[in-house]
Design a protein around this motif. Structure first.
Motif, PDB file in Angstrom:
ATOM      1  N   SER A  30       0.821  -1.211   0.000  1.00 26.30           N
ATOM      2  CA  SER A  30       0.000   0.000   0.000  1.00 26.30           C
ATOM      3  C   SER A  30       0.858   1.266   0.000  1.00 26.30           C
ATOM      4  CB  SER A  30      -0.935   0.004   1.213  1.00 26.30           C
ATOM      5  OG  SER A  30      -0.197  -0.034   2.420  1.00 26.30           O
ATOM      6  N   THR A 159      -7.983  -6.234 -10.654  1.00 27.71           N
ATOM      7  CA  THR A 159      -6.897  -6.155  -9.688  1.00 27.71           C
ATOM      8  C   THR A 159      -5.544  -6.277 -10.371  1.00 27.71           C
ATOM      9  OG1 THR A 159      -8.349  -7.182  -8.047  1.00 27.71           O
ATOM     10  CG2 THR A 159      -5.990  -7.148  -7.544  1.00 27.71           C
ATOM     11  N   GLN A 202      -9.131   3.230  -3.586  1.00 24.95           N
ATOM     12  CA  GLN A 202      -9.986   2.491  -2.661  1.00 24.95           C
ATOM     13  C   GLN A 202     -10.088   3.207  -1.312  1.00 24.95           C
ATOM     14  OE1 GLN A 202      -7.400  -0.815  -4.673  1.00 24.95           O
ATOM     15  NE2 GLN A 202      -8.037  -1.470  -2.633  1.00 24.95           N
ATOM     16  N   THR A 204      -9.020   2.270   1.424  1.00 20.76           N
ATOM     17  CA  THR A 204      -7.762   2.146   2.160  1.00 20.76           C
ATOM     18  C   THR A 204      -6.723   3.167   1.711  1.00 20.76           C
ATOM     19  OG1 THR A 204      -6.996   0.544   0.530  1.00 20.76           O
ATOM     20  CG2 THR A 204      -8.073  -0.330   2.505  1.00 20.76           C
ATOM     21  N   ASP A 206      -5.282   2.715  -1.216  1.00 15.95           N
ATOM     22  CA  ASP A 206      -4.579   1.984  -2.266  1.00 15.95           C
ATOM     23  C   ASP A 206      -5.236   2.225  -3.620  1.00 15.95           C
ATOM     24  OD1 ASP A 206      -3.034   0.955  -0.262  1.00 15.95           O
ATOM     25  OD2 ASP A 206      -3.960  -1.034  -0.270  1.00 15.95           O
ATOM     26  N   GLU A 208      -5.241  -0.578  -6.144  1.00 18.39           N
ATOM     27  CA  GLU A 208      -4.942  -1.907  -6.685  1.00 18.39           C
ATOM     28  C   GLU A 208      -5.942  -2.306  -7.761  1.00 18.39           C
ATOM     29  OE1 GLU A 208      -2.959  -3.826  -2.636  1.00 18.39           O
ATOM     30  OE2 GLU A 208      -5.029  -4.284  -3.154  1.00 18.39           O
ATOM     31  N   SER A 253      -4.901 -10.393   2.478  1.00 23.00           N
ATOM     32  CA  SER A 253      -5.433 -10.024   3.787  1.00 23.00           C
ATOM     33  C   SER A 253      -4.301  -9.521   4.662  1.00 23.00           C
ATOM     34  CB  SER A 253      -6.109 -11.240   4.438  1.00 23.00           C
ATOM     35  OG  SER A 253      -6.702 -10.883   5.652  1.00 23.00           O
ATOM     36  N   PRO A 254      -4.291  -8.238   5.038  1.00 23.83           N
ATOM     37  CA  PRO A 254      -3.102  -7.649   5.647  1.00 23.83           C
ATOM     38  C   PRO A 254      -2.925  -7.935   7.128  1.00 23.83           C
ATOM     39  CG  PRO A 254      -4.793  -5.985   5.406  1.00 23.83           C
ATOM     40  CD  PRO A 254      -5.357  -7.249   4.801  1.00 23.83           C
ATOM     41  N   TYR A 351      -6.116  -0.046   8.569  1.00 21.82           N
ATOM     42  CA  TYR A 351      -6.074  -0.497   7.178  1.00 21.82           C
ATOM     43  C   TYR A 351      -6.802  -1.837   7.031  1.00 21.82           C
ATOM     44  CZ  TYR A 351      -4.144  -1.969   2.667  1.00 21.82           C
ATOM     45  OH  TYR A 351      -4.000  -2.391   1.375  1.00 21.82           O
ATOM     46  N   GLY A 352      -6.507  -2.760   7.945  1.00 21.79           N
ATOM     47  CA  GLY A 352      -7.146  -4.065   7.886  1.00 21.79           C
ATOM     48  C   GLY A 352      -8.649  -3.992   8.021  1.00 21.79           C
ATOM     49  N   TYR A 355     -10.012  -2.742   4.788  1.00 19.07           N
ATOM     50  CA  TYR A 355      -9.792  -3.695   3.691  1.00 19.07           C
ATOM     51  C   TYR A 355     -10.713  -4.909   3.772  1.00 19.07           C
ATOM     52  CZ  TYR A 355      -7.194  -6.566   0.340  1.00 19.07           C
ATOM     53  OH  TYR A 355      -6.841  -7.334  -0.727  1.00 19.07           O
ATOM     54  N   SER A 358     -13.852  -5.890   1.547  1.00 14.78           N
ATOM     55  CA  SER A 358     -13.654  -6.238   0.133  1.00 14.78           C
ATOM     56  C   SER A 358     -13.597  -7.750  -0.065  1.00 14.78           C
ATOM     57  CB  SER A 358     -12.368  -5.600  -0.403  1.00 14.78           C
ATOM     58  OG  SER A 358     -11.216  -6.193   0.163  1.00 14.78           O
TER      59      SER A 358
END
Length: 398
Positions: A30, A159, A202, A204, A206, A208, A253-254, A351-352, A355, A358
């Motif tokens: 990210s 993606t 997005q 977040t 990001d 992507e 998945s972060p 962030y998690g 995210y 999604s």
């Protein structure tokens, strides 16, 4: 390659001792996406050079030709290390299996070895602004042009398209047929004239996902994957593999359970009975997802279609990601939403949380998966579909 699982694990351990990068030590996808992609390619090439890429892929295309139990052993040995799955899940977990199943011998020989080595990164060009959950409503058109076609249309939510060299594209080749027929799958060169990629921002922060615009892009007969006008079969196979891949390892998945446990220990909450119970619940869910993923991999490895099993696994994996992200927010407390910039975890927990939703959408929404289970497992009546047998050109759209 032949040999025992113990021998494979020894080889993997030796490889990781030299080339491994612990989770959290790799470039952030990210914050430093370009560095992440470069590091991912280097790692995958090193894995291929060591003879450890494509555990279950045929040896003829650079794989090891081993079974799901060897793949599980590899994953166990690599736990805690960065595998760069965010970049490679689509190519290795989805495009590769489709090419293995439906590609010509020339296509498999041309595309699979560089895909396995990350010399070429692949994406999936399916969804459109007017064709998301109803993928068969796609309107991207492939018009005959000599012995090939000219493709025009728009894809979205693609993606890593901006980092991809090639992609598997669905386009409509015969609008006179009903929407589930008259579709063809093509292997597309993302650098071909007329292909334009535009990243989407997005929640977040990001970028992507992408919009991909196709303006009179030339594809040849050698680019057809499967049969002309039979792309829905290819699409169904691709979506099945997508659900298998997401059930096995949700894309990027972060926030991992291991990271949350480490956080609880650092913050002194590891002894909190409420936190301990929540961690135990998440651990049980994690083991269920992992064991179920092995069952699905076993079905695929012997040529059986896991069918609705893939939808069950995908649902469970998405829920696990949401469960772990919420647990991280609880353990982190106020630090989850306001953190010291010097903290290496920084905004990881926030962030998690942003995210995680999604993962209930990617690969087919939870509602789609429930519909699959209702119809194919519980035997419930199919969803009403009045346009299933109507020629696509006669459908009212928009």
């Amino acid at each position: 390659m032949t040999g025992s699982i113990a021998e494979l694990r020894r080889r993997v351990a030796d490889f990781l001792a030299v080339h491994g990068c612990r989770t959290g030590e790799a470039p952030s996808r990210s914050r430093r996406p370009g560095e992440y992609v470069a590091a991912a390619r280097v790692h995958q090439r090193a894995l291929a050079d060591a003879g450890l890429a494509g555990i279950t892929w045929p040896q003829a295309y650079g794989g090891l030709g081993l079974g799901p139990e060897h793949r599980a052993a590899f994953d166990a040995e690599a736990a805690g290390y960065e595998t760069f799955s965010a970049l490679f899940t689509i190519g290795l977990g989805m495009c590769g299996p489709v090419l293995l199943a439906l590609g010509t011998q020339e296509q498999r020989t041309r595309y699979l070895p560089p895909l396995l080595r990350a010399d070429e990164v692949w994406c999936q060009l399916f969804s459109e602004p007017g064709a998301g959950s109803d993928l068969a409503a796609l309107a991207t058109r492939a018009t005959p042009d000599g012995d090939g076609w000219r493709v025009s249309g728009q894809k979205v939510w693609t993606t890593y398209a901006h980092h991809s060299d090639r992609g598997l594209l669905l386009a409509r080749t015969d609008p006179g047929k009903p929407k589930h027929r008259g579709i063809t799958m093509f292997a597309l060169d993302m650098a071909a004239p007329g292909v334009t990629t535009r990243p989407l921002r997005q929640a977040t922060g990001d970028a992507e996902f992408n919009e991909v615009f196709l303006d009179d892009v030339r594809v040849g007969p050698e680019d057809v994957v499967g049969a002309v006008d039979e792309g829905w079969r290819a699409a169904t196979l691709m979506l099945m593999n997508e659900r298998v891949a997401l059930a096995d390892s949700p894309i990027g998945s972060p926030v991992t359970l291991e990271a949350v446990v480490a956080l609880a220990r650092r913050t002194g909450r590891a002894g909190d009975p409420v936190v301990r119970k929540a961690v135990a619940d998440a651990y049980v869910a994690h083991q269920q997802v992992e064991l179920f993923a092995r069952r699905i991999a076993g079905e695929v490895s012997v040529g059986r279609d896991p069918g609705a099993l893939a939808s069950i696994g995908k649902l469970a994996a998405g829920r696990l990601a949401t469960q772990v992200a919420a647990l991280a927010m609880e353990v982190a407390g106020p630090d989850a939403v306001a953190w010291d910039p010097a903290d290496p975890d920084g905004g990881l927990w926030a962030y998690g949380e942003l995210y995680a939703p999604s993962l209930s959408i990617a690969g087919g929404t939870e509602q789609i998966q429930r519909t699959v289970l209702g119809e194919r497992v519980l035997g419930l009546p199919r969803e009403p579909s009045t346009d299933r047998d109507v020629p696509f050109r006669d459908l009212r759209r928009g």
